[in-house]
Enzyme design. Structure first.
Site, mmCIF file in Angstrom:
data_model
loop_
_atom_site.group_PDB
_atom_site.id
_atom_site.type_symbol
_atom_site.label_atom_id
_atom_site.label_comp_id
_atom_site.label_asym_id
_atom_site.label_seq_id
_atom_site.Cartn_x
_atom_site.Cartn_y
_atom_site.Cartn_z
ATOM 1 N N GLU A 757 10.727 12.897 -1.322
ATOM 2 C CA GLU A 757 9.506 12.378 -1.939
ATOM 3 C C GLU A 757 8.336 13.094 -1.298
ATOM 4 O O GLU A 757 8.182 13.069 -0.079
ATOM 5 C CB GLU A 757 9.402 10.866 -1.710
ATOM 6 N N CYS A 791 0.675 8.346 -0.612
ATOM 7 C CA CYS A 791 0.956 9.382 -1.597
ATOM 8 C C CYS A 791 0.563 8.898 -2.980
ATOM 9 O O CYS A 791 0.317 9.682 -3.874
ATOM 10 C CB CYS A 791 2.416 9.828 -1.548
#
Lengths: 1019, 1019
Positions: A757, A791
């Site tokens: 990720e 994020c």
């Protein structure tokens, strides 16, 4: 008097009352009027109702006829298909024929404005004063409520108060000409009530109110309320504090007590507070208020309402995992109302009661109770909503004599939001008005005691089947959000912070194969708000320790793989229980080591618990072999098996949640883990080790191996015994890992699996009809929550030109309002970034903004050694500029001005990343387009882009934002597993078990009845 | 005579018959005897029945008391829990007490042997002759059937015939002392029937019988049957051809006609054939046989049976996707039986009838029909099974006078397989014997006309709900297997081969963006069985064409991605329909370009069709967004989206199926494809292009781009616009692709996804109790089918020491029996390998086997230019030798001798690959261990390891065998998709649509009944 006698008198009173109403219907339900037609259509058609409410919601933003027409089309279809009701009054104008579209729209708009005028007393001070004058002439008292947008900044709070000040001036002038109601000779209505009466919403007084920060919130409100109240007092008026959503209730009550007890105002009795009967806790609240009044010998006034936020409270509680705080059956609320009213009436010496209800039963009960209890007339009054129930209020006046109307004041279309709630309430199935005027429920039924109704409902329910949980995995429930209205929770957090700080400075060893393993190489981990504070000293792994950890994981693997999936799942559930027991402490470590605010840190731990529980459920689901195919004579079982040793390389920004999620998935799938926490949060990482240890995870299944990325990263990724790498972090590191792992060494037994990720450059599109009341706070939270170090954070707000200026102004006002300081103090919206290098990197980007664009806003930062950077809003940045393309990972937001929605959408997609995205719009076609074309992993419509919840918003992106399935989603565990199929031929010598044949449609076997045939061997 | 009169007479006859049986029960149902107890237990407990049948099945292999005891334990639990029935007769011996385990086992074994003796007439010729003598003395004629193992080799076929020869010698001796039955003075029983009568199973006469090769099969059988029949004729005997499984039925009928019409035997009438009434086609068959007999003026004899392979035929049909060939309701079979019997009786001049049934109704009906039709006594007889129904056969004899018993001869325990079928039939619910002797169904019900039963059943069913398909995805059905018993299918294949050959030599251009694109660089593709035959000349892509193809795919992508998933799925279904229309032709191309045998090639096309249909279904399933979470006020939709441009790099061994599977998955998921067929099968690859073209796939979605790997491979894999690589091929190439794709270029928009199916080194474990009748043919097919050129092929047989010699001997016999030649001729088991380099590589491995181990068998190869290699069995190869570790991809099998099962399992796992694996065992605990511990992608128990079927056996391996989810399985499509989540906040101003609240457990909304509260903006 017995209860039965009282009931009889209530019924008598109610019958008289209803008789007084006669056949008159409120305009709301008068089908010969436009509003009545509309409500009638809503009650018949739930979908139309939803569309109408949504249309009315967006209405104030439709400032051009063009946008009005466009929305009319989008919500109700083309002119031809427009519901007849919306065309009402237009036939003469030729709707559907030759009438120009704009004229039709104009007519509809006019109708809506007229409708609003039914419920809003006036748009200007003079209009309002004139209307109030008329009402007073009709014998009604009033209280005025100033409508407005949400208060998202301190400037807006100032404007709210200013609105009252202006109105008060006008009212002060006017009241000189107002004789008192009830014919009294003094200036008080009915001999005791001020003629000027205003209702104030505390949440509008302070933009930063936060249940976690009671003291700060109360103080912030008082700062504006005191001068306002002083002005009311100067006019001899009455001020009532409205109670709004439950999360502000305790703050409001505290605000009331402070103001009431303020030496300046102690002697002045005309201050009221609303209590909501639908809240389960309100009886207790009422008791406490009455007790307080007696203790302080300060008479108080309570406006008793049923409550207007039922949907909201229910939804919030369900979304947050809380018990539903409101009664779910209307009669429970009605019963509570009568009980609370009785409490107050019994204490009429200490508390004045304003009975605010349209319900004939409720009103009759209060009237008769007061009568029975010999409550003096000046100790109670009745209140009704302006515009909502004209026949009712007249009857009420005849019956009770003291009636005050609640009168909203403000611009018509912006006031529509208020209308929505009113309409909603009164067209709800159990609304008294609907039952009375629409459904014609028989009179005695309407007057039935709520206790009797409840007994009936209970009897009915007991004969039904028990309700079942619907939707989702029944076994999995999200961990509840923190409820900071609970003083115990606030205290627990504060205590945990103290306890954690006492534990500062310890040394943390590695844990490999169940053994603590110290090293000479140690690194301090510091509090980013105060780098002089050493949170812990952490041993660093060298190459030897990496090898040992891999060997330990390798050794533990076969036993763990062969542990049953349900036993593995149980281990996760035990770890979840361990984390739940320590939730405040675990959060506190994050606040102090990672600079996470209370809620952020608590939710990080809650997410870790969610991952544990969710993956446990998922493993149970996946563990059941799937039988494929329906042919008899063979069984095909499809099932999953563990992969091997996993390296978990974790980030610092969700130091427990993401670490735990990746580890838990690997572990429950039967793999063993080498866990490398981030260098910035190794102590939080150690808490994960503790949780697994408390759960009793076998030695070697989870190995805690902090160390330097340069030493450990490639060594782990490249190692032939590591089969699986789960990484969350930057794109650069992720791509490097993918490249290294892509080379398969000859001694490797399997190709490496990488789950990565990576970053994001997430945009929120603000459409020209976006609800800025929601968009501004959502962008604030999404861009600057936890200093933008997520994020998922919004780092681009792409705003359509038509709304750009308004959005930016309100956003900057909001930004100006917030404060920056240590995360441990809930007064601060924003804290320090993670470390000095992050600070430098972010400051570099801000410099770039100054150089190539404009820094529209940069906040002050605390003078401290902490790693603070300003909350920064950059504008005039080209959409392809590095500022608008690179992940900054800090509180820097680019606001881009897009020509139109198409351009906004194109820009939103025009980055290498595709993690989260957002849209604020009330144009259905734009919502639909974003749904399809804003190609990000997680798209959020009309809400912020952060805070994905396990199981509800599985998280992860595409393009350069990540490789692999979404975390916390139904495909995630598959990545940690290999599928196998076992096919067994179950036919032997032509014989298959009967069950199989039957399931294959065979009705029998053995056709031969002993025919003379011998079986030969079957191929 | 009317039908009713006939029915009356049938009932009269039946009543007399039943009266004759009296109260005597067959031993099978005599609960005072061990067999009866056992059957009773079976009828009560389906699970016990299954276990018992399975135990009896393995019994012949339990040659030591130790293995007998162990299996007894495994099948029935420990001594303590052993069902009482199995302990019967042992109590005196102290079972459960102090008796040694071996003694208990010995007793059980003895009981089972005694049981077998009830049904097997004799184990040796002398035993059999003596017993037959006794039977004749009792008035029964006989026919003898020689029991034996399956015929898996020509040597075994010889042995089968030799068994008959030996028995015939003994019978010939004995018949001299046998007076004729019926008191006739000549040597014929009843004046017309030979005393010696044998039943022969044609499938045992030839090990290579194959429905696709009728002529070869009939010839292969005749070669052994003629001498045997000659011997029978010499003794004046009768020979009856048993009809076995339907797939050999037409061959058997043809065999009968050839033998009957053989000039040598035309004059000899004593040749019979069995016809099975349960086959729906048997009436037609009977008509044709009778017509043939008349046309040829050759009287025939038919033994009419009901049929003993009902389970098998049903299972095979279901597994193969065929219509069920047998009647599914018992009464349908009974009715058909009577109809066929009547046909024969009406033609008694041309056909003798042997009525073989235990059913009183059937026997009575035939007897009365014969009587009614005045059929002379010598034109019909009755038959019953030896040992199955003693009271019945005596009554039958009294009633009909001419009764022949069907007498199995052979060793007791190996004969157990025969027992299984008999027991199965007679304990089935609808078995006449069970109904008569167990359930005591009333007499008239047993005598009811089958037509009447059917009418009753139909009436009952019409009142029930319609049956529903159960299990699996209702929408997806596998394409049917070829049914070569159908002459039209055989003809179609032969024609297709001719037509394809006529189309040889054409030039194939690339197809890019819907345009044909020729290149100057061309390569011939040849027939591997005859490299002089050029199948096609294929244009080769250069770097320019690769770029153009990527551009075309890129351009086509947005439109295709935005095409609805259901429209994309529909396109696949159209392609499937196109392939189905051309299935024989498409298969024929493979036979000639890839050297695939008929069935292999047909199944390859069928698999391609399956992939199209399955992925279409899967896409429909995945297209429906999943709603996550149950909280109101938000909707979370989880759905999947296309990834981009996919490069499909296909192998030659499943030139259509795998190409189509990878492409179809990519396409239906909304990606666009650049398809590079294998250099060896570009013409078959072109047929895939044709199919998609016929389906109407938009231009550029599928681009046919043949070319050299060296030119195209890396260019495609590395290209920044290619997001997805689907590869099937060698490990070396796969790892290289993974490495190249692992490097993400700065201009890339996403990390590349690689799906790589690679090699295998698959083992079949042959346990010491494996059923060699099944294991030997399965290993033959798995190892040498399509010349071993399957990644699923068995290349190691790991055989447990105790059975090693028997297995190897039978395997080598089987290997010696098969023939090698062009795949287009179905007579050949094995064909050429794909090309010269494969030939050389495989010959190299064979050389290695000669050098380091032993070549136990290497077949002759045809003298031809074709790329033939010998079918090779290597032994004495160490398990870590390259021969046992590297993928050979050819017909080379290593047979390894393992000390025991544990070692076999360890060796099976000890390679870098983990694709398929197999186990032949009848030890439940070993099956269970393999299920868990033989860690391969696809494990097959008691069947071969090749031929995975889409949806039933999703295919793919782990370790170095592959990366990614299983093809044809529920996780496969996910790899071609990215998941997205769209979260919409559906709450506006505190209002959510009613439906959501209700689903969240809310019972109502709008609690305020118009309470005096205004809604403020909700955050």
């Amino acid at each position: 008097m017995t209860q039965r006698d009282l009931e009889d008198r209530i019924h008598d009173c109610g019958r008289r009352y209803v008789a007084t109403i006669g056949d008159e219907r409120p305009s709301l339900f008068n089908k010969s009027a436009w509003t009545g037609k509309l409500m009638d259509a809503c009650m018949r058609n739930e979908r139309f109702k939803v569309q109408l409410f949504r249309f009315i919601d967006v209405l104030p933003y439709l400032t051009t006829m063009d946008s009005f027409s466009r929305h009319l089309d989008e919500y109700f279809g083309s002119e031809e298909s427009l519901p007849a009701v919306l065309k009402w009054g237009l036939r003469g104008l030729g709707w559907g024929g030759t009438l120009a579209k704009s004229a039709a729209s104009a007519a509809t708009r006019k109708n809506l404005e007229l409708m609003a005028r039914d419920f809003i007393v006036g748009a200007t001070a003079s209009e309002t004063v004139a209307r109030l004058h008329t009402l007073r002439e009709q014998g009604f008292a009033f209280t005025v409520d100033v409508l407005g947008e949400a208060t998202v900044s301190e400037r807006e709070a100032d404007a709210y108060v200013a609105g009252y000040r202006g109105l008060l001036d006008a009212l002060g002038q006017a009241q000189r000409g107002w004789p008192a109601l009830g014919g009294g000779s003094d200036t008080l209505d009915w001999g005791h009530a001020p003629r000027i009466n205003v209702s104030v919403k505390p949440s509008a007084l302070f933009s930063l109110a936060d249940p976690a920060d009671v003291e700060g919130s109360v103080h912030g409100m008082l700062v504006r309320l005191v001068p306002l109240y002083r002005a009311v007092v100067a006019l001899g008026g009455f001020l009532c504090l409205d109670t709004e959503m439950r999360r502000f209730k305790n703050i409001t009550f505290e605000l009331y007590r402070r103001l009431r007890a303020d030496p300046e105002f102690r002697a002045y009795p005309h201050l009221g507070l609303a209590v909501q009967a639908y809240l389960r806790e309100s009886e207790q609240d009422a008791d406490e208020l009455l007790e307080w009044a007696r203790r302080e010998t300060l008479p108080i006034s309570i406006r008793l309402v049923k409550g207007a936020y039922w949907d909201y409270e229910t939804v919030l509680a369900r979304q947050s995992g809380w018990p539903i705080p409101v009664y779910t059956v209307k009669a429970e609320t009605d019963a509570a109302y009568e009980r609370i009213a009785e409490k107050i009436l019994r204490n009429h010496d200490a508390c004045h009661l304003a009975c605010a209800s349209h319900n004939v039963r409720t009103v009759s009960a209060v009237a008769e109770l007061a009568h029975t209890l010999d409550v003096p007339a000046h100790r109670y009054e009745f209140q009704a909503l302006y515009g909502m129930a004209e026949p009712f209020r007249k009857a009420l006046l005849k019956t009770t004599r003291r009636v005050r109307l609640y009168c909203p004041h403000g611009r018509l279309l912006p006031g529509m939001a208020y209308l929505i709630r009113r309409l909603l309430e009164n067209t709800a199935n159990e609304s008294f008005l609907r039952q009375t005027f629409v459904e014609g429920v028989e009179r005695d039924r309407l007057l039935e005691s709520p206790r009797a109704v409840l007994a009936r409902v209970a009897a009915e329910q007991s004969t039904r089947a028990p309700a079942r949980e619907s939707g989702g995995d029944a076994a999995f429930r999200n961990e509840a959000f923190p409820d900071w209205t609970d003083a115990a929770a606030r205290q627990a957090y504060a205590s945990a912070l103290g306890a954690v700080r006492k534990a500062f400075g310890r040394t943390y060893a590695l844990s490999i194969g169940g053994q603590e393993m110290g090293t000479g190489d140690r690194e301090p981990s510091v509090n980013p708000a105060n780098p002089d504070e050493v949170v812990g000293v952490v041993c660093q792994a060298g190459p030897d320790e990496v090898e040992r950890a891999i060997a330990a994981a390798r050794n533990a693997f076969p036993g763990w793989r062969d542990t049953s999936p349900s036993a593995r799942a149980e281990m996760l559930r035990k770890a979840a229980a361990a984390a739940r027991r320590r939730i405040f402490e675990l959060a506190a470590w994050q606040t102090l080591e990672a600079g996470k605010q209370w809620t952020e840190a608590y939710l990080d731990v809650a997410e870790a618990i969610d991952f544990l529980e969710y993956y446990a459920c998922e493993m149970r689901r996946l563990a059941a072999p799937r039988r494929l195919g329906a042919a008899p004579g063979e069984t095909n079982e499809y099932f999953y098996e563990s992969k091997g040793v996993a390296a978990v390389l974790a980030p610092w920004n969700f130091p427990l949640a993401i670490s735990c999620g990746m580890s838990a998935a690997a572990i429950v799938a039967g793999n063993t883990v080498i866990y490398k926490p981030s260098r910035s949060t190794p102590v939080v990482g150690h808490t994960l080790h503790q949780i697994f240890q408390e759960a009793g995870l076998p030695a070697g299944v989870f190995n805690y191996v902090p160390g330097r990325s340069g030493v450990m990263g490639d060594a782990l990724v490249r190692h032939p015994q590591v089969g699986l790498i789960a990484f969350t972090g930057s794109m650069e590191t992720g791509l490097h890992i993918l490249e290294v792992a892509g080379c398969t060494l000859p001694i490797q037994s399997a190709v490496k699996k990488v789950i990565a990720e990576m970053g994001g450059k997430n945009a929120i599109i603000v459409d020209d009809d976006a609800d800025l009341d929601e968009a501004v706070p959502a962008v604030m939270r999404s861009a600057f929550g936890y200093q933008g170090q997520k994020c998922s954070a919004c780092s681009r707000a792409i705003v359509v030109d038509a709304i750009y200026d308004r959005f930016l102004e309100r956003l900057m006002d909001a930004a100006r309002s917030v404060r920056i300081g240590p995360a441990e103090d809930p007064a601060y919206f924003m804290g320090p970034v993670i470390d000095r290098s992050a600070q430098e990197r972010i400051l570099g980007y801000i410099g770039l903004a100054q150089q190539d664009g404009r820094v529209a806003f940069a906040s002050e930062v605390p003078k401290s050694k902490g790693f603070y950077v300003p909350l920064t809003i950059a504008t005039e940045v080209p959409p392809d500029h590095p500022l608008a393309q690179e992940e900054i990972f800090g509180p820097v937001l680019c606001v881009l001005r897009a020509r139109n929605f198409d351009q906004a959408l194109a820009w939103a997609n025009a980055t290498r990343f595709a993690l989260t995205g957002g849209l604020f719009s009330r144009t259905p076609s734009h919502i639909e387009r974003c749904r399809r074309e804003l190609r990000v992993g997680n798209l959020y419509i009309n809400r912020g882009t952060t805070g994905a919840i396990v199981g509800r918003q599985p998280f992860g992106g595409v393009k350069m934002s990540g490789v692999g399935a979404k975390a916390g989603g139904p495909d995630y565990l598959l990545q940690f597993l290999d599928a196998r199929v076992v096919t067994e031929n179950t036919m032997r010598r032509g014989f298959v078990p009967f069950e199989e044949l039957r399931s294959a449609g065979g009705t029998m076997h053995g056709q031969s009845d002993g025919g003379v045939r011998s079986g030969r061997d079957i191929q």
